[in-house]
Design an enzyme around this catalytic site. Structure first.
Site, short mmCIF file in Angstrom:
data_model
loop_
_atom_site.label_atom_id
_atom_site.label_comp_id
_atom_site.label_asym_id
_atom_site.label_seq_id
_atom_site.Cartn_x
_atom_site.Cartn_y
_atom_site.Cartn_z
N GLY A 157 0.88 -1.29 -0.17
CA GLY A 157 0.04 -0.06 0.00
C GLY A 157 0.75 1.27 -0.05
N THR A 238 5.94 -3.02 11.87
CA THR A 238 5.52 -1.82 12.14
C THR A 238 3.80 -1.54 12.04
OG1 THR A 238 5.87 -0.51 10.14
CG2 THR A 238 7.79 -0.69 11.90
N ARG A 240 0.54 -3.97 12.65
CA ARG A 240 -0.21 -4.60 13.82
C ARG A 240 0.31 -5.98 14.31
NH1 ARG A 240 -1.08 -0.25 14.04
NH2 ARG A 240 -3.22 0.93 14.12
N GLU A 269 -0.43 -3.67 24.80
CA GLU A 269 0.34 -2.53 25.01
C GLU A 269 -0.16 -1.51 25.89
OE1 GLU A 269 0.29 -0.46 21.24
OE2 GLU A 269 1.55 -2.06 20.07
N HIS A 288 5.75 1.26 20.00
CA HIS A 288 4.51 1.73 18.99
C HIS A 288 4.70 3.34 18.95
CE1 HIS A 288 0.31 0.61 17.66
NE2 HIS A 288 1.08 1.27 16.83
#
Length: 321
Positions: A157, A238, A240, A269, A288
């Site tokens: 993408g 990076t 999910r 998290e 994250h």
């Protein structure tokens, strides 16, 4: 009487300086929470008297039970225009309007972090820095080249395409795969379309994941897939965490069936202190921070203020459904 608003998960304590909140403070009592609420009871006790909540990405989930326990909540603002941690159907059922914010159209934050992880883990940047600063050791590791190596991108993408562009600038061979990727799309990005996921994993020296999490992509990289990778290869995620089987990844890292991993996302998290990802020597882990940049925060919090203004005026904007 002022409307109460809770701003959640402001880890860096910057929410109030990233936007002009003075435009609403005459009508709104803004309350900022820096601590992450891991327990629903704790969350409800903290924000139960609030009509408005501003949530940072997917840090705090809002499911049916949570909405049922927050009867005063009427507006939930999430940064970004998509948040899988919010049950939109449950929000509607409980009369809660959910609004999003815009993004930074030119932002390459996640792309930049992806390359920070690739470069950092391939040249052992953290280990070498720690050696210099702690005991003065000099040249304790041997780096791995990226020039001439193959970068395998799973998900071509916008982010994946930008990551590929940087890889080509570094002189890498770049291949890509996803279930719906076409030869035309790959060619437009200047990369080779891998014949299959297996072929991409077998031939790549660095595998970088750039998929949106869905039922189709959850667990798309499992134990079998990790076994196909070269023992010298690195996995970068990076996107999910659930896209990769976490137990299988830990096993692969512990047994050195792959060289290492650069990770910015985790199933829980903040990452629990007991997580192996905190201690495995072949893991470069960041908390994250792919989206955590000043320009992104300025847009998100400014739009959050505008969402609140629009809601108070009776005409919500950027509603999600």
């Amino acid at each position: 009487m002022k409307v109460r608003c809770a701003v959640l998960d402001d880890y860096q304590n910057v929410a109030l300086c990233m936007a002009d909140w003075s435009t609403i403070t005459e009508d709104v009592d803004v309350r900022v929470f820096n601590k992450h609420f891991t327990d629903e009871n704790e969350l409800v006790n903290a924000i139960g008297d609030c009509e408005i909540v501003v949530a940072m990405r997917e840090r705090t989930p809002f499911g049916a039970t949570t909405f049922s326990r927050l009867p005063l909540l009427k507006l939930l603002v999430t940064t970004g225009m998509r948040n899988s941690s919010i049950d939109l159907a449950a929000a509607a059922q409980h009369g809660v309007t959910v609004c999003g914010t815009g993004g930074v159209s030119h932002s390459k934050a996640t792309v930049e972090l992806t390359w920070a992880l690739i470069l950092g883990i391939s040249r052992h940047i953290v280990l070498e820095n720690r050696a210099i600063q702690t005991n003065g050791s000099w040249q304790t590791t041997i780096g791995t080249d990226i020039y001439g190596k193959q970068l395998g991108i799973i998900g071509l993408g916008k982010i994946g395409t930008d990551v590929a562009r940087v890889g080509k600038a570094f002189g890498m061979e770049v291949a890509a795969w996803s279930e719906n990727l076409t030869e035309e799309r790959a060619s437009a990005a200047g990369v080779r379309l891998a014949s299959s996921k297996d072929e991409l994993l077998k031939t790549s020296d660095y595998v970088s994941i750039h998929l949106v999490l869905s039922e189709r992509t959850k667990g798309i990289i499992g134990a079998h897939d990790l076994q196909l990778m070269k023992p010298s290869a690195y996995l970068i995620n990076t996107s999910r965490a659930p896209i990769v089987d976490q137990a299988a990844l830990i096993d692969a890292l512990q047994n050195r069936s792959i060289a290492g991993a650069g990770l910015d996302v985790y199933e829980i998290e903040p990452l629990p202190e007991s997580s192996p990802f905190r201690s495995l020597p072949n893991v470069l882990a960041t908390p994250h921070i792919g989206y955590v940049t000043r320009s992104t925060y300025e847009v998100w919090y400014s739009d959050a203020v505008k969402d609140i203004q629009a809601y108070l005026a009776g005409s919500p904007v950027r509603t999600l459904s």
